[in-house]
Design a protein around this motif. Structure first.
Motif: not given
Length: 83
Positions: A12-27, A61-72
């Motif tokens: 979200r910065s004007k000084d952003n930097e594209i690091l590359g392309i990645a693919g999701f291989i697991g969740k 916030g509190e959301r992390i206490c109430n439900s699991p998250m996806n670790r990609w």
């Protein structure tokens, strides 16, 4: 899984930097308190799971206490040569 994303540093910065392309291989569904120090370190938190927990709580916030998250799991497909 199988989708591709553009990885951008400071997107979200004007000084952003594209690091590359990645693919999701697991969740993995995981509760915030289940992360190990080793996993936290691999995710960029060198001081371990307490540092990861603090960041997650500050960010989500509190959301992390109430439900699991996806670790990609991502795999680099193409890395930027800039920089």
């Amino acid at each position: 899984i199988g989708e591709q994303v553009k990885v951008v540093y400071h997107p979200r910065s004007k000084d952003n930097e594209i690091l590359g392309i990645a693919g999701f291989i697991g969740k993995e569904r995981k509760w915030a308190n289940e992360f190990t120090n080793a996993e936290a370190g691999l995710d960029g938190f060198p001081n371990g799971k307490d540092e990861l927990w603090n960041w997650l709580y500050k960010t989500h916030g509190e959301r992390i206490c109430n439900s699991p998250m996806n670790r990609w799991v991502l795999e680099w497909l193409e890395r930027s040569c800039e920089g």
